[in-house]
Scaffold this motif. Structure first.
Motif, PDB file in Angstrom:
ATOM      1  N   CYS A  21       0.818  -1.292  -0.181  1.00  0.00           N
ATOM      2  CA  CYS A  21       0.189   0.151  -0.206  1.00  0.00           C
ATOM      3  C   CYS A  21       0.783   1.186   0.010  1.00  0.00           C
ATOM      4  CB  CYS A  21      -0.863  -0.189   1.317  1.00  0.00           C
ATOM      5  SG  CYS A  21      -1.861   1.136   1.224  1.00  0.00           S
ATOM      6  N   HIS A  22       0.890   2.219  -0.974  1.00  0.00           N
ATOM      7  CA  HIS A  22       1.546   3.267  -1.004  1.00  0.00           C
ATOM      8  C   HIS A  22       0.865   4.581  -0.389  1.00  0.00           C
ATOM      9  CE1 HIS A  22       4.291   1.188  -4.305  1.00  0.00           C
ATOM     10  NE2 HIS A  22       2.908   0.699  -4.745  1.00  0.00           N
ATOM     11  N   LEU A  23       1.461   4.955   0.370  1.00  0.00           N
ATOM     12  CA  LEU A  23       0.824   6.023   1.361  1.00  0.00           C
ATOM     13  C   LEU A  23       0.166   7.197   0.399  1.00  0.00           C
ATOM     14  CD1 LEU A  23       0.214   7.061   4.144  1.00  0.00           C
ATOM     15  CD2 LEU A  23       2.429   8.122   4.269  1.00  0.00           C
ATOM     16  N   LEU A  24       0.862   7.676  -0.449  1.00  0.00           N
ATOM     17  CA  LEU A  24       0.251   8.874  -1.238  1.00  0.00           C
ATOM     18  C   LEU A  24      -0.898   8.204  -1.916  1.00  0.00           C
ATOM     19  CD1 LEU A  24       3.337  10.642  -2.931  1.00  0.00           C
ATOM     20  CD2 LEU A  24       1.998  11.461  -0.829  1.00  0.00           C
ATOM     21  N   GLY A  25      -0.862   7.087  -2.070  1.00  0.00           N
ATOM     22  CA  GLY A  25      -1.995   6.475  -3.090  1.00  0.00           C
ATOM     23  C   GLY A  25      -3.209   6.086  -1.974  1.00  0.00           C
ATOM     24  N   VAL A 125       2.510   0.568   5.096  1.00  0.00           N
ATOM     25  CA  VAL A 125       2.553   1.598   3.846  1.00  0.00           C
ATOM     26  C   VAL A 125       4.042   1.944   3.567  1.00  0.00           C
ATOM     27  CG1 VAL A 125       0.337   2.294   4.608  1.00  0.00           C
ATOM     28  CG2 VAL A 125       2.331   3.400   5.696  1.00  0.00           C
ATOM     29  N   SER A 126       4.039   2.115   2.288  1.00  0.00           N
ATOM     30  CA  SER A 126       5.241   2.654   1.730  1.00  0.00           C
ATOM     31  C   SER A 126       5.408   4.182   1.613  1.00  0.00           C
ATOM     32  CB  SER A 126       5.742   1.897   0.596  1.00  0.00           C
ATOM     33  OG  SER A 126       4.930   2.207  -0.624  1.00  0.00           O
ATOM     34  N   PHE A 127       6.572   4.725   2.065  1.00  0.00           N
ATOM     35  CA  PHE A 127       6.733   6.160   1.779  1.00  0.00           C
ATOM     36  C   PHE A 127       7.693   6.577   0.879  1.00  0.00           C
ATOM     37  CE2 PHE A 127       9.261   5.025   5.327  1.00  0.00           C
ATOM     38  CZ  PHE A 127      10.363   5.820   5.288  1.00  0.00           C
ATOM     39  N   ASP A 128       7.738   7.529   0.157  1.00  0.00           N
ATOM     40  CA  ASP A 128       8.744   8.199  -1.103  1.00  0.00           C
ATOM     41  C   ASP A 128       9.690   8.997  -0.116  1.00  0.00           C
ATOM     42  OD1 ASP A 128       7.420   6.749  -3.081  1.00  0.00           O
ATOM     43  OD2 ASP A 128       5.752   8.172  -2.885  1.00  0.00           O
ATOM     44  N   GLY A 129      10.513   9.837  -1.022  1.00  0.00           N
ATOM     45  CA  GLY A 129      11.540  10.688  -0.490  1.00  0.00           C
ATOM     46  C   GLY A 129      10.670  11.689  -0.099  1.00  0.00           C
TER      47      GLY A 129
END
Length: 377
Positions: A21-25, A125-129
């Protein structure tokens, strides 16, 4: 009146993990609208319209001419006239994030939605830079803000959660190594591992060997998007053997190689899959591919990827498995428990989570039996 254990209610109330699950998504249209209006973000249309019309166009169709499961070439019936890609909308969301409280807010809302719509007990959840306007926070400040959202959700919803630091595969090997070094040099109890994101065709897994080696030496768990955009199975073998991944995000094109399928089946490699994608024309292909993966005996675990943007929920994904693929409750229960086994909690917490799942599933089945007994013949 709908019974407490009607098929729809049963699927919603089943305890679940969501590990891809991508956090921004996860950001809701209403939240994006609020953030965008607050900061005066210049958009080509209203936030609600943009979310309604998210539709990522497929890449070069020539790449997919010989795949075992044919990839659709035409448009989907529900494609809008003007489309906004998933990556473009994610960029706009990142632009609208202006302080640490925003990071805490979107994290908390991701957990709240997972709990409310899908009975998720553990969410990763995965978070980007760093978002463009939050450079002053630094890596550690951002992680602390995300972690605060998880802590609040754990308190309010009885959930557990972890963070996955995303490595952008469109960057260089040196940039990826710097990203992972940042994670390693700033250990945090909620950051469990790393993942390799973005279009698979933008960066082969071999490029990230040094970054993943550093992560492994530091005890971080590892996953990667693989065999999703590149129609080859060998990328998944590279992710397992060279990058040291213990699970795979997506993985549909492992079906191109019977030997890879056999190995992944024998090793019980978890594949975190989602039926729903922002490429609307590819949704039937996704369903056919996941059905074939299940038929091949692969260890498939359902996820929802970018639930706020598609949109979908994890319950929706389970419903597709039940209604479109015909999976019965026994298979769905096994899939939910496989999610517990694949999660990145410490062993003692994972064991406790599995016991919680078994208890809740037993209670659900007891309610189901009671409903059956009370239903007139």
């Amino acid at each position: 009146m709908t019974s407490a254990t009607s098929p729809a209610h049963y699927l919603q109330r089943m305890p679940k993990t969501d590990l891809h699950c991508h956090l921004l998504g996860t950001v809701r249209a209403t939240t994006f609208a609020d953030l965008a209006r607050r900061c005066g973000l210049d958009l080509p249309a209203g936030p609600e319209v943009i979310f309604r019309d998210i539709n990522s166009l497929p890449p070069n169709p020539k790449l997919y001419e010989q795949t075992r499961i044919p990839v659709p070439r035409g448009r989907a019936a529900d494609e809008p006239e003007v489309s906004y890609s998933l990556f473009q909308v994610s960029h706009w969301i990142a632009e609208a994030l202006r302080d640490a409280d925003d990071l805490t807010r979107i994290t908390y809302e991701a957990f709240e939605a997972a709990h409310r719509t899908s009975s998720v007990r553990h969410l990763e959840v995965s978070f980007d830079g760093l978002p463009p306007h939050l450079g002053s926070l630094g890596y550690r400040g951002a992680v602390d803000a995300y972690a605060e959202g998880i802590r609040l959700a754990e308190r309010d919803f009885g959930m557990s959660g972890r963070l996955i630091a995303a490595v952008d595969r469109s960057t260089s090997a040196e940039q990826a190594l710097a990203r992972v070094r940042q994670v390693v040099d700033n250990p945090h109890e909620y950051v469990a591992g790393i993942g390799l994101d973005n279009l698979e065709t933008a960066g082969p897994p071999e490029r990230f060997a040094d970054a993943y080696r550093l992560a492994g030496e530091a005890g971080l768990r590892r996953t990667a998007h693989s065999s999703e955009h590149a129609p080859v199975a060998h990328n998944t073998i590279t992710c397992l053997d060279l990058l040291g991944c213990d699970r795979i995000d997506h993985g549909y094109y492992v079906l191109e190689d019977d030997d890879v399928v056999a190995r992944c089946r024998d090793e019980r490699v978890p594949f975190l899959v989602a039926f729903t994608t922002s490429r609307r024309s590819w949704r039937p292909w996704r369903r056919a591919s996941i059905a074939a993966m299940i038929d091949a005996g692969l260890n498939v675990v359902l996820a929802d990827d970018d639930p706020g943007l598609f949109p979908t929920t994890l319950t929706d994904e389970y419903r597709i498995a039940a209604q479109d693929l015909g999976l019965d409750r026994t298979k769905l229960r096994a899939m939910a428990l496989a999610g517990v086994d694949a999660c990145w909690l410490p062993d003692n917490e994972k064991a406790a989570l599995r016991e919680r799942f078994l208890t809740e599933l037993t209670e659900l089945d007891a309610l189901d039996a009671l409903d059956d007994a009370e239903t007139p013949a």
